[in-house]
Write a protein that holds these residues in place. Structure first.
Motif, mmCIF file in Angstrom:
data_model
loop_
_atom_site.group_PDB
_atom_site.id
_atom_site.type_symbol
_atom_site.label_atom_id
_atom_site.label_comp_id
_atom_site.label_asym_id
_atom_site.label_seq_id
_atom_site.Cartn_x
_atom_site.Cartn_y
_atom_site.Cartn_z
ATOM 1 N N VAL A 151 10.061 2.862 -2.357
ATOM 2 C CA VAL A 151 10.572 3.737 -1.294
ATOM 3 C C VAL A 151 9.697 3.561 -0.055
ATOM 4 C CG1 VAL A 151 10.997 6.117 -0.576
ATOM 5 C CG2 VAL A 151 11.461 5.429 -2.944
ATOM 6 N N GLY A 180 2.995 -4.963 -3.333
ATOM 7 C CA GLY A 180 2.674 -5.520 -4.640
ATOM 8 C C GLY A 180 2.883 -4.658 -5.881
ATOM 9 N N GLN A 181 3.045 -3.324 -5.718
ATOM 10 C CA GLN A 181 3.109 -2.505 -6.938
ATOM 11 C C GLN A 181 4.440 -2.683 -7.692
ATOM 12 O OE1 GLN A 181 0.448 -1.241 -8.011
ATOM 13 N NE2 GLN A 181 1.197 -0.182 -9.817
ATOM 14 N N GLU A 232 6.219 -5.305 -7.660
ATOM 15 C CA GLU A 232 6.116 -6.635 -8.262
ATOM 16 C C GLU A 232 5.287 -6.561 -9.553
ATOM 17 O OE1 GLU A 232 3.896 -9.548 -5.974
ATOM 18 O OE2 GLU A 232 5.150 -11.124 -6.806
ATOM 19 N N GLY A 275 6.019 10.144 -3.557
ATOM 20 C CA GLY A 275 6.515 11.524 -3.504
ATOM 21 C C GLY A 275 6.629 12.146 -4.889
ATOM 22 N N GLY A 317 3.817 4.916 -7.593
ATOM 23 C CA GLY A 317 3.350 3.604 -7.152
ATOM 24 C C GLY A 317 1.862 3.567 -6.897
ATOM 25 N N TYR A 322 -3.495 -2.259 4.190
ATOM 26 C CA TYR A 322 -2.902 -1.547 5.327
ATOM 27 C C TYR A 322 -3.693 -1.787 6.608
ATOM 28 C CZ TYR A 322 -0.814 1.340 1.554
ATOM 29 O OH TYR A 322 -0.170 1.780 0.445
ATOM 30 N N LEU A 366 -0.325 11.327 3.589
ATOM 31 C CA LEU A 366 0.726 11.421 2.554
ATOM 32 C C LEU A 366 0.096 11.757 1.195
ATOM 33 C CD1 LEU A 366 3.871 10.836 2.682
ATOM 34 C CD2 LEU A 366 3.358 8.686 1.554
ATOM 35 N N MET A 376 -1.031 7.010 5.278
ATOM 36 C CA MET A 376 -1.036 7.079 3.817
ATOM 37 C C MET A 376 -2.062 8.095 3.307
ATOM 38 S SD MET A 376 1.445 5.302 3.088
ATOM 39 C CE MET A 376 1.347 5.226 1.317
ATOM 40 N N SER A 395 11.667 7.048 3.070
ATOM 41 C CA SER A 395 12.816 7.712 2.431
ATOM 42 C C SER A 395 14.013 6.811 2.153
ATOM 43 C CB SER A 395 13.276 8.915 3.262
ATOM 44 O OG SER A 395 12.214 9.817 3.401
HETATM 45 C C1 LIG Z 1 4.783 2.705 5.480
HETATM 46 C C2 LIG Z 1 4.976 3.368 4.141
HETATM 47 C C3 LIG Z 1 5.990 4.301 3.980
HETATM 48 C C4 LIG Z 1 6.171 4.947 2.754
HETATM 49 N N1 LIG Z 1 7.171 5.873 2.635
HETATM 50 C C5 LIG Z 1 7.289 6.562 1.479
HETATM 51 C C6 LIG Z 1 8.270 7.590 1.357
HETATM 52 O O1 LIG Z 1 9.065 7.880 2.256
HETATM 53 N N2 LIG Z 1 8.327 8.278 0.185
HETATM 54 C C7 LIG Z 1 7.486 7.993 -0.859
HETATM 55 O O2 LIG Z 1 7.566 8.673 -1.880
HETATM 56 N N3 LIG Z 1 6.575 6.995 -0.788
HETATM 57 C C8 LIG Z 1 6.453 6.270 0.351
HETATM 58 N N4 LIG Z 1 5.528 5.275 0.454
HETATM 59 C C9 LIG Z 1 4.722 4.906 -0.729
HETATM 60 C C10 LIG Z 1 5.222 3.608 -1.382
HETATM 61 O O3 LIG Z 1 6.511 3.797 -1.943
HETATM 62 C C11 LIG Z 1 4.225 3.211 -2.491
HETATM 63 O O4 LIG Z 1 2.990 2.894 -1.863
HETATM 64 C C12 LIG Z 1 4.696 2.041 -3.352
HETATM 65 O O5 LIG Z 1 3.740 1.833 -4.369
HETATM 66 C C13 LIG Z 1 4.893 0.774 -2.543
HETATM 67 O O6 LIG Z 1 5.427 -0.231 -3.379
HETATM 68 P P1 LIG Z 1 5.114 -1.789 -3.151
HETATM 69 O O7 LIG Z 1 3.617 -1.958 -3.334
HETATM 70 O O8 LIG Z 1 5.895 -2.484 -4.195
HETATM 71 O O9 LIG Z 1 5.547 -2.154 -1.769
HETATM 72 C C14 LIG Z 1 5.329 4.621 1.655
HETATM 73 C C15 LIG Z 1 4.315 3.658 1.819
HETATM 74 C C16 LIG Z 1 4.128 3.037 3.045
HETATM 75 C C17 LIG Z 1 3.016 2.024 3.181
#
Ligand SMILES: Cc1cc2nc3c(=O)[nH]c(=O)nc-3n(C[C@H](O)[C@H](O)[C@H](O)COP(=O)(O)O)c2cc1C
Length: 182
Positions: free
Chosen positions: A59, A13-14, A16, A92, A127, A134, A145, A142, A62
């Motif tokens: 992302v 959702g972020q 979006e 990241g 993000g 999750y 991370l 996460m 990667s």
């Molecule tokens: C399973 C998973 C893998 C991710 N891999 C990375 C990554 O490799 N590098 C990074 O900087 N962020 C990574 N993220 C963080 C996402 O890019 C971040 O949560 C982003 O806000 C997701 O966007 P969305 O809500 O539009 O899907 C990851 C998040 C998840 C849940």
């Protein structure tokens, strides 16, 4: 007033939310905006009907979602002759370490090379961590991370790191390109 297209991918959702923010700003300025999740963009949408295109993607491990990559690749010829911009959304970018920043830029450059689309304007936004969306396993990944980025998080909160001023600035830069000489 310009007619603009926003296409994004988003799992949690972020991206979006950021796309909707950009769209709302553009509409407020009097532009016409069509906005689509790449998963459900109608075949009838033709990029050539727009004066500018904005694409956003998160992302994941990667790289960017395959569906978005495929869409960009199949429209790279028309995107090349339009004012266009790209934003990446990730976590990241929060790391202070220069090598982590370099890695995030490298992911974007690799995407441009693979899709053969090289927009003039591109940027990387921080993000969010959405523990509420999750599963058990993803929560732990996460959490680790986030810790690596120097952030201590708790499972019962969601965290948004997006700098909305930076998003606003990106929108302004795109509009500047649109009004400039082609
Ligand atoms: C399973 C998973 C893998 C991710 N891999 C990375 C990554 O490799 N590098 C990074 O900087 N962020 C990574 N993220 C963080 C996402 O890019 C971040 O949560 C982003 O806000 C997701 O966007 P969305 O809500 O539009 O899907 C990851 C998040 C998840 C849940």
């Amino acid at each position: 007033m310009a007619r603009l297209l926003i296409v994004y991918a988003s799992k949690h959702g972020q991206t979006e939310k950021i796309s909707n923010f950009i769209s709302a700003e553009l509409v407020q300025m009097g532009h016409f905006v069509d906005i689509f999740d790449v998963e459900s963009i109608p075949e009838t949408v033709s990029v050539k009907n727009y004066e500018g295109v904005i694409i956003g993607a998160p992302v994941y491990v990667s790289g960017f979602p395959a569906h978005l990559k495929k869409w960009v690749k199949s429209h790279s010829d028309i995107l090349a002759i339009k004012p266009s911009g790209f934003f990446s959304v990730c976590l990241g970018v929060l790391e202070n370490d220069e090598s982590a920043q370099r890695d995030e830029r490298h992911i974007v450059q690799k995407f441009f090379n693979e899709t053969n689309w090289h927009p003039k304007q591109w940027t990387i936004f921080a993000g969010s961590i959405t523990y509420s969306k999750y599963n058990w396993f993803l929560k732990r990944i996460m959490h680790a991370l986030a810790k690596k980025s120097g952030t201590d998080t708790e499972y019962d909160h969601d965290y948004e790191y997006t700098d909305w001023n930076k998003v606003h600035q990106f929108t302004e830069n795109l509009l500047h390109d649109l009004s400039g000489p082609r």
